[in-house]
Design a protein around this motif. Structure first.
Motif, PDB file in Angstrom:
ATOM      1  N   GLY A  90       3.771  -4.464  20.220  1.00 37.45           N
ATOM      2  CA  GLY A  90       3.130  -4.110  19.430  1.00 37.45           C
ATOM      3  C   GLY A  90       3.729  -2.761  18.178  1.00 37.45           C
ATOM      4  N   GLY A  91       3.912  -1.765  19.091  1.00 39.11           N
ATOM      5  CA  GLY A  91       4.573  -0.495  19.264  1.00 39.11           C
ATOM      6  C   GLY A  91       5.628  -0.958  18.233  1.00 39.11           C
ATOM      7  N   ALA A  92       6.280  -1.703  18.503  1.00 39.23           N
ATOM      8  CA  ALA A  92       7.877  -1.773  17.609  1.00 39.23           C
ATOM      9  C   ALA A  92       7.445  -2.869  16.683  1.00 39.23           C
ATOM     10  CB  ALA A  92       8.560  -2.894  18.147  1.00 39.23           C
ATOM     11  N   ALA A  93       6.635  -3.897  16.228  1.00 42.80           N
ATOM     12  CA  ALA A  93       6.143  -4.167  14.711  1.00 42.80           C
ATOM     13  C   ALA A  93       5.348  -3.273  14.068  1.00 42.80           C
ATOM     14  CB  ALA A  93       5.132  -5.444  15.566  1.00 42.80           C
ATOM     15  N   ILE A  94       4.989  -2.119  14.779  1.00 42.81           N
ATOM     16  CA  ILE A  94       4.533  -0.903  13.789  1.00 42.81           C
ATOM     17  C   ILE A  94       5.778  -0.307  13.518  1.00 42.81           C
ATOM     18  CG2 ILE A  94       2.829   1.080  13.699  1.00 42.81           C
ATOM     19  CD1 ILE A  94       1.397  -1.321  14.312  1.00 42.81           C
ATOM     20  N   SER A  95       6.865   0.248  13.683  1.00 45.30           N
ATOM     21  CA  SER A  95       7.737   1.015  13.745  1.00 45.30           C
ATOM     22  C   SER A  95       7.947  -0.381  12.578  1.00 45.30           C
ATOM     23  CB  SER A  95       8.292   0.914  14.793  1.00 45.30           C
ATOM     24  OG  SER A  95       8.114   1.754  15.752  1.00 45.30           O
ATOM     25  N   GLN A  96       8.364  -1.292  12.949  1.00 40.93           N
ATOM     26  CA  GLN A  96       9.381  -1.889  12.165  1.00 40.93           C
ATOM     27  C   GLN A  96       8.392  -1.982  10.906  1.00 40.93           C
ATOM     28  OE1 GLN A  96       9.968  -5.831  12.953  1.00 40.93           O
ATOM     29  NE2 GLN A  96      10.720  -6.537  11.017  1.00 40.93           N
ATOM     30  N   ALA A  97       7.275  -2.493  10.766  1.00 38.13           N
ATOM     31  CA  ALA A  97       6.676  -2.340   9.743  1.00 38.13           C
ATOM     32  C   ALA A  97       7.094  -1.129   8.805  1.00 38.13           C
ATOM     33  CB  ALA A  97       4.834  -2.171  10.034  1.00 38.13           C
ATOM     34  N   THR A  98       6.670   0.307   9.025  1.00 35.00           N
ATOM     35  CA  THR A  98       6.623   1.588   8.969  1.00 35.00           C
ATOM     36  C   THR A  98       8.125   2.114   8.095  1.00 35.00           C
ATOM     37  OG1 THR A  98       5.548   2.399  10.347  1.00 35.00           O
ATOM     38  CG2 THR A  98       6.794   3.924   9.107  1.00 35.00           C
ATOM     39  N   LYS A  99       8.742   1.097   8.886  1.00 29.21           N
ATOM     40  CA  LYS A  99      10.770   1.000   7.700  1.00 29.21           C
ATOM     41  C   LYS A  99      10.256   0.467   7.118  1.00 29.21           C
ATOM     42  CE  LYS A  99      13.120   2.979  12.350  1.00 29.21           C
ATOM     43  NZ  LYS A  99      13.900   2.076  13.306  1.00 29.21           N
ATOM     44  N   LEU A 100       9.645  -1.020   6.790  1.00 32.49           N
ATOM     45  CA  LEU A 100       9.269  -1.765   5.532  1.00 32.49           C
ATOM     46  C   LEU A 100       9.011  -0.845   4.028  1.00 32.49           C
ATOM     47  CD1 LEU A 100       9.268  -5.367   7.909  1.00 32.49           C
ATOM     48  CD2 LEU A 100      11.454  -4.398   6.387  1.00 32.49           C
ATOM     49  N   MET A 101       8.086  -0.316   4.871  1.00 30.97           N
ATOM     50  CA  MET A 101       7.866   0.049   4.201  1.00 30.97           C
ATOM     51  C   MET A 101       8.092   1.499   3.493  1.00 30.97           C
ATOM     52  SD  MET A 101       4.427   0.808   2.386  1.00 30.97           S
ATOM     53  CE  MET A 101       3.622  -0.869   2.875  1.00 30.97           C
ATOM     54  N   GLU A 102       8.297   1.747   4.288  1.00 30.78           N
ATOM     55  CA  GLU A 102       9.385   2.666   3.539  1.00 30.78           C
ATOM     56  C   GLU A 102      10.541   2.334   2.058  1.00 30.78           C
ATOM     57  OE1 GLU A 102      11.078   5.189   7.163  1.00 30.78           O
ATOM     58  OE2 GLU A 102       8.986   6.105   7.392  1.00 30.78           O
ATOM     59  N   MET A 103      11.136   1.579   2.582  1.00 35.71           N
ATOM     60  CA  MET A 103      11.816   0.512   2.050  1.00 35.71           C
ATOM     61  C   MET A 103      11.184   0.392   0.800  1.00 35.71           C
ATOM     62  SD  MET A 103      14.684  -0.420   5.446  1.00 35.71           S
ATOM     63  CE  MET A 103      14.619  -2.106   4.412  1.00 35.71           C
ATOM     64  N   GLY A 104       9.949   0.233   0.627  1.00 34.69           N
ATOM     65  CA  GLY A 104       9.287  -0.676  -0.246  1.00 34.69           C
ATOM     66  C   GLY A 104       8.445  -1.960  -0.666  1.00 34.69           C
ATOM     67  N   ALA A 105       8.426  -2.438   0.615  1.00 35.59           N
ATOM     68  CA  ALA A 105       7.896  -3.709   1.005  1.00 35.59           C
ATOM     69  C   ALA A 105       6.536  -3.444   1.135  1.00 35.59           C
ATOM     70  CB  ALA A 105       7.815  -4.474   3.061  1.00 35.59           C
ATOM     71  N   SER A 106       5.832  -4.861   0.387  1.00 33.43           N
ATOM     72  CA  SER A 106       4.500  -4.683  -0.281  1.00 33.43           C
ATOM     73  C   SER A 106       3.712  -5.251   1.716  1.00 33.43           C
ATOM     74  CB  SER A 106       4.139  -5.935  -0.728  1.00 33.43           C
ATOM     75  OG  SER A 106       4.415  -7.301   0.052  1.00 33.43           O
ATOM     76  N   VAL A 107       2.959  -4.972   1.431  1.00 33.42           N
ATOM     77  CA  VAL A 107       1.861  -5.951   2.413  1.00 33.42           C
ATOM     78  C   VAL A 107       2.316  -6.464   3.115  1.00 33.42           C
ATOM     79  CG1 VAL A 107      -0.547  -5.755   3.278  1.00 33.42           C
ATOM     80  CG2 VAL A 107      -0.033  -3.691   1.746  1.00 33.42           C
ATOM     81  N   ASP A 108       1.640  -7.891   2.147  1.00 33.98           N
ATOM     82  CA  ASP A 108       2.635  -9.477   2.275  1.00 33.98           C
ATOM     83  C   ASP A 108       3.852  -9.660   2.781  1.00 33.98           C
ATOM     84  OD1 ASP A 108      -0.023  -9.828   1.599  1.00 33.98           O
ATOM     85  OD2 ASP A 108       0.553 -10.260  -0.494  1.00 33.98           O
ATOM     86  N   ASP A 109       4.778  -8.760   2.753  1.00 31.64           N
ATOM     87  CA  ASP A 109       5.540  -8.611   3.357  1.00 31.64           C
ATOM     88  C   ASP A 109       5.701  -8.106   4.650  1.00 31.64           C
ATOM     89  OD1 ASP A 109       7.109  -9.687   0.814  1.00 31.64           O
ATOM     90  OD2 ASP A 109       7.787  -7.878   0.422  1.00 31.64           O
ATOM     91  N   ILE A 110       5.091  -7.061   4.997  1.00 32.30           N
ATOM     92  CA  ILE A 110       4.786  -5.927   6.121  1.00 32.30           C
ATOM     93  C   ILE A 110       4.411  -7.391   6.766  1.00 32.30           C
ATOM     94  CG2 ILE A 110       4.127  -4.918   7.828  1.00 32.30           C
ATOM     95  CD1 ILE A 110       4.636  -2.974   5.397  1.00 32.30           C
ATOM     96  N   MET A 111       3.517  -7.775   6.702  1.00 29.55           N
ATOM     97  CA  MET A 111       2.322  -8.888   7.416  1.00 29.55           C
ATOM     98  C   MET A 111       3.725 -10.185   8.040  1.00 29.55           C
ATOM     99  SD  MET A 111      -1.656  -9.239   5.392  1.00 29.55           S
ATOM    100  CE  MET A 111      -0.994 -11.255   6.153  1.00 29.55           C
ATOM    101  N   ALA A 112       4.069 -10.840   7.002  1.00 27.94           N
ATOM    102  CA  ALA A 112       4.988 -11.865   7.268  1.00 27.94           C
ATOM    103  C   ALA A 112       6.483 -11.573   8.563  1.00 27.94           C
ATOM    104  CB  ALA A 112       5.426 -12.373   6.198  1.00 27.94           C
ATOM    105  N   SER A 113       7.120 -10.438   8.024  1.00 27.93           N
ATOM    106  CA  SER A 113       8.585 -10.308   8.445  1.00 27.93           C
ATOM    107  C   SER A 113       7.328  -9.452  10.079  1.00 27.93           C
ATOM    108  CB  SER A 113       9.040  -8.534   7.882  1.00 27.93           C
ATOM    109  OG  SER A 113       9.087  -9.573   6.587  1.00 27.93           O
ATOM    110  N   CYS A 114       6.457  -8.583  10.302  1.00 30.04           N
ATOM    111  CA  CYS A 114       5.792  -8.555  12.111  1.00 30.04           C
ATOM    112  C   CYS A 114       5.212  -8.926  12.714  1.00 30.04           C
ATOM    113  CB  CYS A 114       6.051  -6.027  11.638  1.00 30.04           C
ATOM    114  SG  CYS A 114       7.427  -5.245  10.873  1.00 30.04           S
TER     115      CYS A 114
END
Length: 87
Positions: free
Chosen positions: A35-59
């Protein structure tokens, strides 16, 4: 001799219970780590401009977690802009 056998059997049952308890705890801890790894990945994706839906699907995280990460990201970005303007 039967009393000895019953005692050994009871000890075996106790050891099995402790083993299963330990295995469950280990699985929960492994879940937290992933779960911690998923949160870290989600944070990086958000910094790159990903949407909430993108983060949900990717992480593979839920909407509440993804929205929280987005909110925190906006707050951090807003604070950084305020600091730059105040200089």
């Amino acid at each position: 001799m039967s009393h000895s056998t019953i005692g050994v059997g009871q000890r075996l049952v106790d050891v099995e219970k402790r083993l299963y308890s330990t295995m469950e705890k280990q699985q929960r801890l492994e879940g937290r780590e992933s779960g911690g790894a998923a949160i870290s990945q989600a944070t990086k994706l958000m910094e790159m401009g990903a949407s909430v839906d993108d983060i949900m699907a990717s992480c593979n995280i839920g909407r509440p977690e993804a929205e929280l990460i987005a909110l925190l990201h906006r707050e951090v970005r807003s604070d950084a802009r305020k600091r730059v303007k105040s200089r």
